[in-house]
Design a protein around this motif. Structure first.
Motif, PDB file in Angstrom:
ATOM      1  N   PHE A  22      -8.539  -2.492   4.341  1.00 43.37           N
ATOM      2  CA  PHE A  22      -9.095  -3.686   3.627  1.00 43.37           C
ATOM      3  C   PHE A  22      -9.951  -4.627   4.407  1.00 43.37           C
ATOM      4  O   PHE A  22      -9.573  -4.908   5.358  1.00 43.37           O
ATOM      5  CB  PHE A  22      -8.007  -4.450   2.960  1.00 43.37           C
ATOM      6  N   ASN A  65     -15.196  -8.664   2.252  1.00 39.21           N
ATOM      7  CA  ASN A  65     -15.732  -8.310   0.881  1.00 39.21           C
ATOM      8  C   ASN A  65     -15.014  -9.492  -0.022  1.00 39.21           C
ATOM      9  O   ASN A  65     -15.513  -9.518  -1.390  1.00 39.21           O
ATOM     10  CB  ASN A  65     -15.052  -7.100   0.339  1.00 39.21           C
ATOM     11  N   TYR A  66     -14.137 -10.252   0.286  1.00 41.00           N
ATOM     12  CA  TYR A  66     -13.394 -11.247  -0.364  1.00 41.00           C
ATOM     13  C   TYR A  66     -13.970 -12.737  -0.166  1.00 41.00           C
ATOM     14  O   TYR A  66     -13.563 -13.414  -0.581  1.00 41.00           O
ATOM     15  CB  TYR A  66     -11.943 -10.955  -0.497  1.00 41.00           C
ATOM     16  N   ILE A 118      -4.022  -8.030  -2.107  1.00 42.75           N
ATOM     17  CA  ILE A 118      -5.294  -8.311  -1.203  1.00 42.75           C
ATOM     18  C   ILE A 118      -6.089  -9.664  -1.602  1.00 42.75           C
ATOM     19  O   ILE A 118      -6.405 -10.529  -0.836  1.00 42.75           O
ATOM     20  CB  ILE A 118      -6.196  -7.187  -0.849  1.00 42.75           C
ATOM     21  N   THR A 119      -6.186  -9.681  -2.915  1.00 42.14           N
ATOM     22  CA  THR A 119      -7.087 -10.692  -3.258  1.00 42.14           C
ATOM     23  C   THR A 119      -6.116 -12.095  -3.317  1.00 42.14           C
ATOM     24  O   THR A 119      -6.922 -13.195  -2.669  1.00 42.14           O
ATOM     25  CB  THR A 119      -7.492 -10.690  -4.811  1.00 42.14           C
ATOM     26  N   ASN A 174      -2.974  -2.928  -5.283  1.00 37.53           N
ATOM     27  CA  ASN A 174      -3.532  -3.078  -4.162  1.00 37.53           C
ATOM     28  C   ASN A 174      -4.566  -4.184  -4.386  1.00 37.53           C
ATOM     29  O   ASN A 174      -4.654  -5.321  -3.119  1.00 37.53           O
ATOM     30  CB  ASN A 174      -4.331  -1.740  -3.559  1.00 37.53           C
ATOM     31  N   GLN A 175      -5.348  -4.047  -5.102  1.00 34.76           N
ATOM     32  CA  GLN A 175      -6.550  -5.240  -5.071  1.00 34.76           C
ATOM     33  C   GLN A 175      -5.849  -6.470  -5.391  1.00 34.76           C
ATOM     34  O   GLN A 175      -6.304  -7.763  -4.972  1.00 34.76           O
ATOM     35  CB  GLN A 175      -7.523  -4.823  -6.253  1.00 34.76           C
ATOM     36  N   GLN A 196       0.745  -1.302   0.090  1.00 31.73           N
ATOM     37  CA  GLN A 196       0.131  -0.061  -0.069  1.00 31.73           C
ATOM     38  C   GLN A 196       0.941   1.384   0.105  1.00 31.73           C
ATOM     39  O   GLN A 196       0.586   2.227  -0.784  1.00 31.73           O
ATOM     40  CB  GLN A 196      -0.969   0.043   1.208  1.00 31.73           C
ATOM     41  N   GLN A 207      -3.926  -2.650 -10.832  1.00 34.02           N
ATOM     42  CA  GLN A 207      -4.702  -2.456  -9.462  1.00 34.02           C
ATOM     43  C   GLN A 207      -4.060  -3.235  -8.384  1.00 34.02           C
ATOM     44  O   GLN A 207      -4.513  -4.310  -7.839  1.00 34.02           O
ATOM     45  CB  GLN A 207      -5.872  -2.974  -9.785  1.00 34.02           C
TER      46      GLN A 207
END
Length: 296
Positions: free
Chosen positions: A175, A179-180, A131-132, A127-128, A113, A125
């Protein structure tokens, strides 16, 4: 080719280089994007000439796809480096393992980050992406642990750790892991609860059985029973049993009100069974044992 190999070595070290030498990561990504643009330019020209691009030597390179593969591989290797100790050799194996995982996950995501976003083009992307991938690896890690036939104590620690890790990442990095998807699947959550309750029930029954055996031995002993200040005989078993119930409820309370109530009911059922067994054992002992006054 040699240039490609040099790029992949650099990208394998992304987490280190974004802090120590970000220019190397930026240079590698610029070369990759340049080759992507060249792939697109040649594809466009070839499509107009109706010639498959696969017939052109070394094209398409698809280096951006390779870049993503390398980053995913480096993340997997990061998790592979942290393996739990043998549970038979170290009683605190789970706590030590999860604490080490929590530290490197937070450190890595914080680094991405704060440092990586300035190195990677927006299209990545980054960051995404991280984290994913970290969420996917955490799910696999938790699933592997669940398959290890955890004890009730381990199950409680694991579920608390998952909750605390989620809250920490949300608070410190922004985060939301929810959401994941959940780190522990609903079916696994249910199975863990059943396993935990079964182990608690077995432990409570074993404890109560030992208490009853100890009481029988006291009844048949040549020693006088315990007495209060007024000389009335009494037993401390009630206090001990209620302390046992309280300890089990307190330990499981962290898992939620629902689980806490189930443990409470489990303990109440066990106490009811104990009451019946205690009464029966006392009657049999009285029948087979001379009165205390006759013994002293």
């Amino acid at each position: 080719d040699a240039l490609g190999q040099q790029l992949w070595v650099t990208l394998h070290k992304t987490l280190t280089l974004v802090s120590t030498d970000p220019a190397k990561v930026v240079t590698a990504l610029r070369i990759i994007e340049r080759e992507e643009r060249e792939d697109s330019r040649i594809e466009d020209r070839v499509s107009k000439a109706l010639v498959p691009i696969s017939q052109l030597p070394g094209r398409p390179k698809r280096w951006r796809t390779k870049c993503v593969d390398i980053l995913e591989s480096s993340i997997s290797n990061r998790f592979e480096k942290h393996r739990p100790k043998d549970r038979m050799e170290d009683a605190s194996w789970l706590a030590e393992y999860l604490i080490s995982v929590e530290k490197f996950v937070n450190d890595d995501l914080s680094l991405i980050q704060k440092r990586a976003m300035a190195c990677f083009p927006p299209a990545y992307q980054i960051n995404q992406f991280y984290i994913t991938r970290y969420h996917e690896n955490l799910c696999k890690l938790v699933s592997d642990l669940i398959d290890k036939n955890l004890t009730a104590k381990d199950i409680i620690f694991l579920r608390l750790w998952v909750r605390e890790l989620r809250d920490q990442i949300l608070e410190e990095l922004g985060f939301d892991l929810d959401n994941y998807g959940p780190l522990i699947q609903p079916r696994s959550e249910k199975d863990l609860e059943v396993t935990c309750l079964d182990q608690v029930k077995s432990s409570v029954q074993e404890y109560i059985s030992r208490m009853l055996t100890s009481e029988r031995e006291d009844w048949c002993s040549s020693r006088p029973p315990e007495s209060d200040v007024h000389g009335h005989y009494h037993t401390g078993i009630a206090l001990v049993l209620f302390q046992m119930v309280d300890q089990n409820i307190s330990a499981m309370a962290a898992l939620g009100t629902d689980t806490k109530l189930k443990v409470l009911q489990l303990c109440l059922d066990a106490l009811e069974e104990f009451q019946t067994s205690y009464k029966g054992a006392r009657v049999r002992t009285i029948i087979s044992t001379p009165p205390i006054d006759d013994m002293y």
